[in-house]
Design a protein around this motif. Structure first.
Motif, PDB file in Angstrom:
ATOM      1  N   THR A  13      -1.109  13.361  19.307  1.00  0.00           N
ATOM      2  CA  THR A  13      -0.400  12.191  18.791  1.00  0.00           C
ATOM      3  C   THR A  13      -1.357  11.188  18.179  1.00  0.00           C
ATOM      4  N   TYR A  14      -2.459  10.938  18.898  1.00  0.00           N
ATOM      5  CA  TYR A  14      -3.452   9.995  18.396  1.00  0.00           C
ATOM      6  C   TYR A  14      -4.057  10.469  17.085  1.00  0.00           C
ATOM      7  N   SER A  15      -4.348  11.770  17.027  1.00  0.00           N
ATOM      8  CA  SER A  15      -4.955  12.308  15.811  1.00  0.00           C
ATOM      9  C   SER A  15      -4.014  12.191  14.628  1.00  0.00           C
ATOM     10  N   CYS A  16      -2.734  12.510  14.856  1.00  0.00           N
ATOM     11  CA  CYS A  16      -1.756  12.411  13.767  1.00  0.00           C
ATOM     12  C   CYS A  16      -1.617  10.978  13.293  1.00  0.00           C
ATOM     13  N   HIS A  17      -1.536  10.042  14.244  1.00  0.00           N
ATOM     14  CA  HIS A  17      -1.363   8.645  13.856  1.00  0.00           C
ATOM     15  C   HIS A  17      -2.610   8.131  13.150  1.00  0.00           C
ATOM     16  N   ARG A  18      -3.767   8.551  13.650  1.00  0.00           N
ATOM     17  CA  ARG A  18      -5.006   8.124  12.995  1.00  0.00           C
ATOM     18  C   ARG A  18      -5.067   8.654  11.575  1.00  0.00           C
ATOM     19  N   MET A  19      -4.661   9.917  11.376  1.00  0.00           N
ATOM     20  CA  MET A  19      -4.656  10.459  10.028  1.00  0.00           C
ATOM     21  C   MET A  19      -3.673   9.721   9.146  1.00  0.00           C
ATOM     22  N   GLY A  20      -2.549   9.256   9.739  1.00  0.00           N
ATOM     23  CA  GLY A  20      -1.613   8.452   8.964  1.00  0.00           C
ATOM     24  C   GLY A  20      -2.243   7.161   8.483  1.00  0.00           C
ATOM     25  N   CYS A  21      -3.049   6.536   9.359  1.00  0.00           N
ATOM     26  CA  CYS A  21      -3.743   5.305   8.967  1.00  0.00           C
ATOM     27  C   CYS A  21      -4.736   5.574   7.854  1.00  0.00           C
ATOM     28  N   TYR A  22      -5.497   6.649   8.025  1.00  0.00           N
ATOM     29  CA  TYR A  22      -6.462   7.000   6.987  1.00  0.00           C
ATOM     30  C   TYR A  22      -5.754   7.305   5.673  1.00  0.00           C
ATOM     31  N   ARG A  23      -4.564   7.921   5.776  1.00  0.00           N
ATOM     32  CA  ARG A  23      -3.817   8.246   4.567  1.00  0.00           C
ATOM     33  C   ARG A  23      -3.374   6.968   3.854  1.00  0.00           C
ATOM     34  N   ILE A  24      -2.956   5.966   4.645  1.00  0.00           N
ATOM     35  CA  ILE A  24      -2.557   4.690   4.048  1.00  0.00           C
ATOM     36  C   ILE A  24      -3.738   4.030   3.364  1.00  0.00           C
ATOM     37  N   PHE A  25      -4.869   3.996   4.092  1.00  0.00           N
ATOM     38  CA  PHE A  25      -6.064   3.412   3.496  1.00  0.00           C
ATOM     39  C   PHE A  25      -6.468   4.186   2.249  1.00  0.00           C
ATOM     40  N   GLY A  26      -6.421   5.528   2.323  1.00  0.00           N
ATOM     41  CA  GLY A  26      -6.834   6.350   1.199  1.00  0.00           C
ATOM     42  C   GLY A  26      -5.967   6.130  -0.023  1.00  0.00           C
ATOM     43  N   ARG A  27      -4.664   6.016   0.186  1.00  0.00           N
ATOM     44  CA  ARG A  27      -3.770   5.790  -0.950  1.00  0.00           C
ATOM     45  C   ARG A  27      -4.034   4.436  -1.597  1.00  0.00           C
ATOM     46  N   GLY A  28      -4.263   3.426  -0.773  1.00  0.00           N
ATOM     47  CA  GLY A  28      -4.571   2.114  -1.332  1.00  0.00           C
ATOM     48  C   GLY A  28      -5.847   2.127  -2.143  1.00  0.00           C
ATOM     49  N   GLN A  29      -6.865   2.816  -1.631  1.00  0.00           N
ATOM     50  CA  GLN A  29      -8.127   2.890  -2.362  1.00  0.00           C
ATOM     51  C   GLN A  29      -7.975   3.687  -3.647  1.00  0.00           C
ATOM     52  N   LEU A  30      -7.206   4.787  -3.597  1.00  0.00           N
ATOM     53  CA  LEU A  30      -6.987   5.582  -4.801  1.00  0.00           C
ATOM     54  C   LEU A  30      -6.211   4.794  -5.847  1.00  0.00           C
ATOM     55  N   THR A  31      -5.200   4.050  -5.407  1.00  0.00           N
ATOM     56  CA  THR A  31      -4.441   3.218  -6.334  1.00  0.00           C
ATOM     57  C   THR A  31      -5.339   2.210  -7.024  1.00  0.00           C
ATOM     58  N   TRP A  32      -6.191   1.583  -6.253  1.00  0.00           N
ATOM     59  CA  TRP A  32      -7.133   0.604  -6.808  1.00  0.00           C
ATOM     60  C   TRP A  32      -8.061   1.262  -7.818  1.00  0.00           C
ATOM     61  N   LEU A  33      -8.585   2.434  -7.497  1.00  0.00           N
ATOM     62  CA  LEU A  33      -9.502   3.133  -8.389  1.00  0.00           C
ATOM     63  C   LEU A  33      -8.819   3.549  -9.691  1.00  0.00           C
ATOM     64  N   VAL A  34      -7.577   4.014  -9.592  1.00  0.00           N
ATOM     65  CA  VAL A  34      -6.856   4.431 -10.804  1.00  0.00           C
ATOM     66  C   VAL A  34      -6.632   3.235 -11.726  1.00  0.00           C
ATOM     67  N   TYR A  35      -6.273   2.084 -11.149  1.00  0.00           N
ATOM     68  CA  TYR A  35      -6.106   0.882 -11.967  1.00  0.00           C
ATOM     69  C   TYR A  35      -7.433   0.483 -12.629  1.00  0.00           C
ATOM     70  N   ILE A  36      -8.540   0.591 -11.890  1.00  0.00           N
ATOM     71  CA  ILE A  36      -9.837   0.237 -12.449  1.00  0.00           C
ATOM     72  C   ILE A  36     -10.193   1.168 -13.611  1.00  0.00           C
ATOM     73  N   ILE A  37      -9.975   2.471 -13.417  1.00  0.00           N
ATOM     74  CA  ILE A  37     -10.272   3.439 -14.483  1.00  0.00           C
ATOM     75  C   ILE A  37      -9.389   3.184 -15.702  1.00  0.00           C
ATOM     76  N   ALA A  38      -8.097   2.923 -15.466  1.00  0.00           N
ATOM     77  CA  ALA A  38      -7.187   2.650 -16.584  1.00  0.00           C
ATOM     78  C   ALA A  38      -7.605   1.411 -17.350  1.00  0.00           C
ATOM     79  N   ALA A  39      -8.006   0.361 -16.629  1.00  0.00           N
ATOM     80  CA  ALA A  39      -8.438  -0.865 -17.294  1.00  0.00           C
ATOM     81  C   ALA A  39      -9.722  -0.630 -18.081  1.00  0.00           C
ATOM     82  N   ALA A  40     -10.623   0.190 -17.536  1.00  0.00           N
ATOM     83  CA  ALA A  40     -11.870   0.478 -18.242  1.00  0.00           C
ATOM     84  C   ALA A  40     -11.603   1.250 -19.530  1.00  0.00           C
ATOM     85  N   ILE A  41     -10.681   2.200 -19.476  1.00  0.00           N
ATOM     86  CA  ILE A  41     -10.345   2.976 -20.678  1.00  0.00           C
ATOM     87  C   ILE A  41      -9.584   2.115 -21.684  1.00  0.00           C
ATOM     88  N   GLY A  42      -8.612   1.350 -21.207  1.00  0.00           N
ATOM     89  CA  GLY A  42      -7.826   0.506 -22.105  1.00  0.00           C
ATOM     90  C   GLY A  42      -8.620  -0.632 -22.700  1.00  0.00           C
TER      91      GLY A  42
END
Length: 460
Positions: A100-129
């Motif tokens: 249970t702990y491992s699954c929940h921890r992975m869920g947290c990491y997934r949330i953090f990972g998605r936020g970081q990926l979203t931020w990176l995609v916006y940065i790349i898009a702004a750099a290209i645009g």
């Protein structure tokens, strides 16, 4: 030992209540600045509230310094009755709790990972645009190509898992990336052999602009199929499709793609759920944008091919006939009023989008001859029945308003043609029918006057 209870609703109790102690904050052991920053991140995401500390009454667990620190952080203490080894669930169910702990921890990491990926995609898009389209520095193109490959690889990964668990914010970032990519590297004004395409060919096998457009359209189809519940994603995806349908060179490359032909031949709710009547009325506003883009794509190779036009209009024909049958049964009172309204509203928005796109005389006459005289009586009947409902009258009136606009001189009828008179008669009739019934409505609330009596200017 720590255990995690993601679904716990019990309020954590204070350590001092359990031990009868009064905690002096000055005695709480200090934590480093780095640990405090890391702890603040977990608190923002609400993870500390899900943590529980379960001890076995060992001195290392019950020491005042430990309990005071856990209380200050906000971690709840799960008491262990003395001399009760059978109640030590963390010992008896170690594997289950660890899972249970491992699954929940992975869920947290997934949330953090998605936020970081979203931020990176916006940065790349702004750099290209942010690049100037006529800046042809090879090193910049090579760098952009590398960044674009990264985002497209991420897109392939997320799209493969979109049916399981998608991230709306990440999808919005992807759409913004495609908009910036299109602005700089796709379009009639981009006339250069860029190193971007060389890198895309090496990594992804995307060798030219036609293949890039295919990637665009596949992403659009994916979003329209799986994200019908998100108004933001649907609106921005359709805006991207609309932007792609404007131009000369790129739009001619688009219509040759199998994905575009699929859209032109299968624009039904089965393939595009946002076209279904299950959607809310507010979510139907985007349908005009969708059909405007389809109308532009259809015009490229339409010419005077009436058979191809009739085939394209077949889904709308089927829906119009269903609405007509429902309105005919309305006199007996046996019909689904809500469903019929939604179908009619969707039709009016769809046809308005097509009328906007058909800016040539030939295409406009095909549309006019299709809608008159077969289906204009249905629109008149709808105005007569639901004149008091602006959700119905506004789309229908705006459809007629678009039909009478002489966009690009499309209303140049022949001298012997009665079509001009017929169009004027139908538009006048709908205004008279609506206005006559509207005058009978006297008890209108003040906050509804603008919506009820000025539908042409009512914000949709």
């Amino acid at each position: 030992m720590h255990s995690v209870d993601p679904d716990a609703v019990a309020q954590p109790f204070a350590v001092e209540e359990e031990k009868g102690l009064s905690i002096d904050s000055s005695k709480v052991p200090p934590i480093s600045a780095e640990d405090e920053i890391e702890l603040s991140k977990w608190k923002v995401w609400g993870m500390v509230d899900c943590w529980r500390h379960h001890n076995n009454n060992a001195l290392a667990h019950t020491a005042f310094t430990v309990t005071a620190c856990l209380s200050w952080i906000g971690i709840a203490m799960l008491p262990q009755p003395p001399y009760s080894p059978d109640l030590r669930s963390t010992e008896n169910s170690r594997d289950a709790l660890f899972q249970t702990y491992s699954c929940h921890r992975m869920g947290c990491y997934r949330i953090f990972g998605r936020g970081q990926l979203t931020w990176l995609v916006y940065i790349i898009a702004a750099a290209i645009g942010g690049r100037v389209s006529f800046n042809t520095a090879d090193e910049y193109d090579a760098m952009d190509g590398e960044l674009i490959c990264r985002v497209l690889q991420l897109m392939n990964l997320t799209d493969n898992r979109i049916s399981q668990n998608g991230c709306e914010k990440l999808e919005l970032a992807m759409i913004f990336f495609f908009q910036q990519f299109r602005k700089i590297y796709v379009g009639d004004q981009i006339q250069r052999a860029s190193k971007v395409y060389k890198r895309l060919s090496e990594v992804l096998g995307v060798a030219d602009e036609s293949m890039v457009l295919s990637v665009f359209v596949r992403k659009i189809l994916t979003n329209l199929k799986y994200w019908s519940r998100s108004e933001q994603i649907i609106n921005r995806t359709l805006q991207l499709l609309s932007d792609l349908s404007v131009g000369y060179t790129s739009v001619r490359k688009l219509v040759k793609l199998d994905e575009v032909q699929f859209m032109l031949n299968n624009h039904t709710s089965e393939h595009f759920p946002f076209l279904g009547s299950a959607m809310q009325l507010n979510d139907m506003r985007c349908r005009s944008v969708f059909y405007t883009a389809l109308g532009r794509l259809l015009l490229i190779n339409l010419g005077e091919d009436e058979e191809r036009f009739e085939q394209f209009m077949l889904p709308l024909t089927t829906t119009f006939e269903a609405v007509g049958n429902s309105l005919s049964a309305a006199e007996s009172g046996v019909f689904d009023e809500s469903e019929t309204k939604k179908q009619l509203i969707g039709l009016a928005r769809d046809l308005r989008g097509l009328a906007f796109a058909f800016n040539t005389k030939i295409s406009y006459m095909m549309l006019f001859e299709w809608i008159y005289p077969a289906y204009t009586p249905i629109l008149h009947r709808a105005i007569e029945m639901w004149y008091h409902d602006p959700a119905v009258t506004t789309p229908v009136l705006k459809l007629f308003a678009e039909l009478v606009v002489n966009r690009s001189q499309r209303l140049q009828f022949d001298v012997s043609s009665p079509n001009g008179v017929l169009l004027f008669r139908e538009a006048s009739k709908v205004i008279v029918n609506y206005g006559t019934r509207l005058l009978t409505m006297t008890n209108i609330q003040k906050d509804q006057v603008y919506k009820m009596k000025y539908p042409f200017f009512h914000f949709e």
